[in-house]
Motif scaffolding. Structure first.
Motif, PDB file in Angstrom:
ATOM      1  N   UNK A  28       0.874  -1.175   0.000  1.00 25.32           N
ATOM      2  CA  UNK A  28       0.000   0.000   0.000  1.00 25.32           C
ATOM      3  C   UNK A  28       0.911   1.225   0.000  1.00 25.32           C
ATOM      4  N   UNK A  29       0.656   2.145  -0.908  1.00 29.10           N
ATOM      5  CA  UNK A  29       1.483   3.346  -1.011  1.00 29.10           C
ATOM      6  C   UNK A  29       0.635   4.550  -1.373  1.00 29.10           C
ATOM      7  N   UNK A  30       1.303   5.688  -1.370  1.00 26.64           N
ATOM      8  CA  UNK A  30       0.735   6.867  -1.994  1.00 26.64           C
ATOM      9  C   UNK A  30       1.095   6.792  -3.463  1.00 26.64           C
ATOM     10  N   UNK A  31       0.386   7.549  -4.312  1.00 22.79           N
ATOM     11  CA  UNK A  31       0.610   7.490  -5.759  1.00 22.79           C
ATOM     12  C   UNK A  31       2.020   7.913  -6.127  1.00 22.79           C
ATOM     13  N   UNK A  32       2.544   8.910  -5.444  1.00 15.32           N
ATOM     14  CA  UNK A  32       3.872   9.430  -5.771  1.00 15.32           C
ATOM     15  C   UNK A  32       4.860   9.217  -4.632  1.00 15.32           C
ATOM     16  N   UNK A  33       6.131   9.194  -4.991  1.00 20.83           N
ATOM     17  CA  UNK A  33       7.218   9.133  -4.010  1.00 20.83           C
ATOM     18  C   UNK A  33       8.356  10.001  -4.533  1.00 20.83           C
ATOM     19  N   UNK A  34       9.133  10.551  -3.625  1.00 16.56           N
ATOM     20  CA  UNK A  34      10.331  11.294  -4.013  1.00 16.56           C
ATOM     21  C   UNK A  34      11.543  10.508  -3.533  1.00 16.56           C
ATOM     22  N   UNK A  35      12.683  10.853  -4.061  1.00 16.77           N
ATOM     23  CA  UNK A  35      13.918  10.152  -3.693  1.00 16.77           C
ATOM     24  C   UNK A  35      14.793  11.113  -2.895  1.00 16.77           C
ATOM     25  N   UNK A  36      15.264  10.664  -1.725  1.00 15.46           N
ATOM     26  CA  UNK A  36      16.127  11.530  -0.923  1.00 15.46           C
ATOM     27  C   UNK A  36      17.585  11.394  -1.373  1.00 15.46           C
ATOM     28  N   UNK A  37      18.493  12.058  -0.680  1.00 12.74           N
ATOM     29  CA  UNK A  37      19.913  12.075  -1.041  1.00 12.74           C
ATOM     30  C   UNK A  37      20.548  10.687  -1.019  1.00 12.74           C
ATOM     31  N   UNK A  38      19.972   9.771  -0.248  1.00 18.12           N
ATOM     32  CA  UNK A  38      20.491   8.395  -0.160  1.00 18.12           C
ATOM     33  C   UNK A  38      19.762   7.446  -1.101  1.00 18.12           C
ATOM     34  N   UNK A  39      18.993   8.008  -2.022  1.00 16.52           N
ATOM     35  CA  UNK A  39      18.214   7.241  -2.994  1.00 16.52           C
ATOM     36  C   UNK A  39      17.172   6.339  -2.330  1.00 16.52           C
ATOM     37  N   UNK A  40      16.626   6.811  -1.210  1.00 10.04           N
ATOM     38  CA  UNK A  40      15.543   6.119  -0.519  1.00 10.04           C
ATOM     39  C   UNK A  40      14.234   6.762  -0.963  1.00 10.04           C
ATOM     40  N   UNK A  41      13.267   5.939  -1.347  1.00 14.31           N
ATOM     41  CA  UNK A  41      11.973   6.454  -1.769  1.00 14.31           C
ATOM     42  C   UNK A  41      11.150   6.884  -0.561  1.00 14.31           C
ATOM     43  N   UNK A  42      10.657   8.112  -0.618  1.00 12.77           N
ATOM     44  CA  UNK A  42       9.852   8.698   0.446  1.00 12.77           C
ATOM     45  C   UNK A  42       8.440   8.921  -0.110  1.00 12.77           C
ATOM     46  N   UNK A  43       7.415   8.247   0.453  1.00 12.72           N
ATOM     47  CA  UNK A  43       6.049   8.443  -0.030  1.00 12.72           C
ATOM     48  C   UNK A  43       5.612   9.903   0.118  1.00 12.72           C
ATOM     49  N   UNK A  44       4.776  10.361  -0.810  1.00 14.11           N
ATOM     50  CA  UNK A  44       4.272  11.729  -0.795  1.00 14.11           C
ATOM     51  C   UNK A  44       2.793  11.701  -0.396  1.00 14.11           C
ATOM     52  N   UNK A  45       2.501  11.930   0.911  1.00 11.84           N
ATOM     53  CA  UNK A  45       1.105  11.956   1.358  1.00 11.84           C
ATOM     54  C   UNK A  45       0.316  13.018   0.592  1.00 11.84           C
ATOM     55  N   UNK A  46      -0.945  12.713   0.322  1.00 13.23           N
ATOM     56  CA  UNK A  46      -1.791  13.664  -0.398  1.00 13.23           C
ATOM     57  C   UNK A  46      -1.687  13.555  -1.906  1.00 13.23           C
ATOM     58  N   UNK A  47      -0.846  12.644  -2.419  1.00 18.03           N
ATOM     59  CA  UNK A  47      -0.669  12.515  -3.866  1.00 18.03           C
ATOM     60  C   UNK A  47      -1.575  11.452  -4.474  1.00 18.03           C
ATOM     61  N   UNK A  48      -2.455  10.867  -3.675  1.00 23.29           N
ATOM     62  CA  UNK A  48      -3.317   9.798  -4.158  1.00 23.29           C
ATOM     63  C   UNK A  48      -2.904   8.478  -3.531  1.00 23.29           C
ATOM     64  N   UNK A  49      -3.484   7.403  -4.004  1.00 20.60           N
ATOM     65  CA  UNK A  49      -3.231   6.079  -3.436  1.00 20.60           C
ATOM     66  C   UNK A  49      -2.818   5.100  -4.521  1.00 20.60           C
TER      67      UNK A  49
END
Length: 123
Positions: A28-49
């Motif tokens: 289960x995730x949010x629709x979008x994720x961003x990548x931090x400096x360590x290339x770890x995916x960070x879910x973007x709350x509010x971007x959908x499901x």
């Protein structure tokens, strides 16, 4: 006694309208994720499901769907194919836009979403 993982007992993804199969929530995730400096995916709350299933199924929404976020990994669900778009104008390999009605058998909540943000022939 032999224990099987949920992936081993999941039915295949339905291919005909009106056909249902049981499978399990994989993620289960949010629709979008961003990548931090360590290339770890960070879910973007509010971007959908979005949700993935052990039978290879995927559903996505631009809106946050509470029933999806109340689901848990390994919850058993029933997925029913309810719509197949006319893809005669698209590349033969482009099968996006199938819509599934999914019911979580633990929570009894349902949602109806496509398998892609765009239908066949789209962006």
């Amino acid at each position: 006694m032999v224990l099987l993982s949920s992936e081993a007992v999941a039915a295949v993804l339905p291919r005909k309208i009106g056909v249902c199969s049981e499978t399990f929530v994989k993620e289960i995730n949010y629709r979008l994720a961003s990548v931090d400096a360590n290339e770890v995916y960070i879910p973007v709350p509010g971007s959908g499901s979005s949700s993935t299933f052990t039978n290879g199924g995927y559903q996505v929404s631009y809106e946050t769907v509470g029933a999806i976020h109340r689901s848990r990994r390994d919850d058993k669900v029933r997925m029913c194919l309810i719509f197949i778009p006319d893809c005669s104008h698209a590349r033969p390999s482009d099968k996006r836009g199938r819509v599934y009605r999914t019911t979580n058998l633990r929570t009894s909540e349902s949602w109806t979403l496509p398998d892609s943000q765009h239908s066949c022939g789209g962006a």
